[in-house]
Design a protein around this motif. Structure first.
Motif: not given
Length: 318
Positions: A227-230, A232, A182
């Motif tokens: 972020s695009t991915d919490e 991650e 991400g």
């Protein structure tokens, strides 16, 4: 700074750089001769025209003073460029080699515009991009690239057109020690606020990112994470990593620090308002103090790698 390295820098200054600084000071003083000649030529060309308003002084201005003035300015520009080249090659290059002999320094090189945009830290709104003082190399297992960068955008208000800096400072990126897929951004909380949206006034506007609140209250007070991915983002920003990021501004006099984790690399941008590796044309160099200041700026590369523990490889990341 390690005592051994400090001793090596002092030895370098005594053995080589003291003589280089003395030579540079002689060349710098010669620039004043051109400043004086330009001022006197301009005065000689303008005064007769101002006081006599006749055709002959005007011809003197056009045929004699004007060409001479242009010649002097061109020569001054050439001398300043030569002085700058000698400073970068003789002083900055020597300090880079003293910091790490394996690092490569290109005074005229810089991170590409593509690298700047790949960081995702700043919007693609600039109309002008340049940079210099590219330093590249490896620190143990970690490759890095760093340079001074200046990106500016043009704004028009009525008939007035002005340029403003989107970013000016050091931009660094290095191989990260974990794999990820991400995009995670770490923005500083600025004194004037962050535009009310929770994101910086200047920054990536990735519609797929969401603000992530982490468990460290001090970190949340000083930085905003998106972020695009919490999940991650939490994987990347461990408690040790957050403490390391909190230390970075303290190393650099509290200057705004921006980080991003993109394409298995970590990007770090530190804002400055001054040119960092340029000679002073108007004041004498400070000798060994200038050497220490240059080393302090160049050491950023190693400081970031060590603070972020990028050489501590995780699982299969070798």
């Amino acid at each position: 700074m390690e005592p051994k390295l400090q001793g090596e820098l002092l030895q370098l200054y005594d053995d080589k750089l003291k003589g280089v600084f003395q030579s540079l000071e002689t060349k710098r003083r010669k620039l004043y001769g051109y400043y004086t000649a330009i001022a006197l030529t301009a005065l000689a060309g303008l005064l007769p025209f101002i006081f006599f308003h006749a055709i002959y002084p005007f011809l003197f201005l056009i045929l004699v003073a004007g060409p001479l003035l242009i010649l002097l300015i061109v020569r001054l520009r050439q001398k300043m460029l030569a002085y700058r080249r000698d400073y970068k090659q003789g002083v900055v290059g020597a300090v880079v080699k003293a910091t790490d002999p394996s690092w490569r320094y290109d005074p005229e090189g810089c991170l590409s515009e593509e690298e700047y945009l790949d960081s995702g830290l700043f919007p693609d709104t600039h109309t002008y991009y340049k940079g210099d003082d590219l330093i590249t190399g490896r620190i143990e297992k970690t490759d890095f690239r760093c340079s001074e960068v200046y990106a500016a955008s043009r704004a028009q208000t009525g008939e007035k057109v002005s340029d403003y800096a989107v970013f000016k400072g050091l931009l660094f990126h290095a191989d990260f020690n974990k794999y990820f897929s991400g995009k995670t951004y770490v923005w500083p909380v600025l004194p004037g606020g962050n535009g009310g949206s929770g994101l910086p006034v200047f920054g990536a506007r990735d519609k797929d990112t969401r603000v992530v609140k982490l468990e460290d209250p001090e970190f949340n007070k000083r930085f905003i994470v998106s972020s695009t991915d919490e999940a991650e983002a939490r994987y990347l920003l461990t408690p040790d990593m957050m403490r390391a990021i909190l230390r970075i501004p303290r190393l650099y006099a509290g200057r705004p620090v921006y980080l991003s984790f993109v394409n298995n690399r970590v990007y770090c941008a530190i804002r400055y308002t001054t040119n960092l590796f340029e000679p002073d044309y108007y004041y004498p160099h400070r000798g060994y103090d200038d050497v220490l200041l240059l080393h302090y700026m160049i050491e950023l590369n190693a400081a970031l790698v060590h603070e972020l523990k990028l050489n501590t490889r995780i699982w299969s990341k070798q």
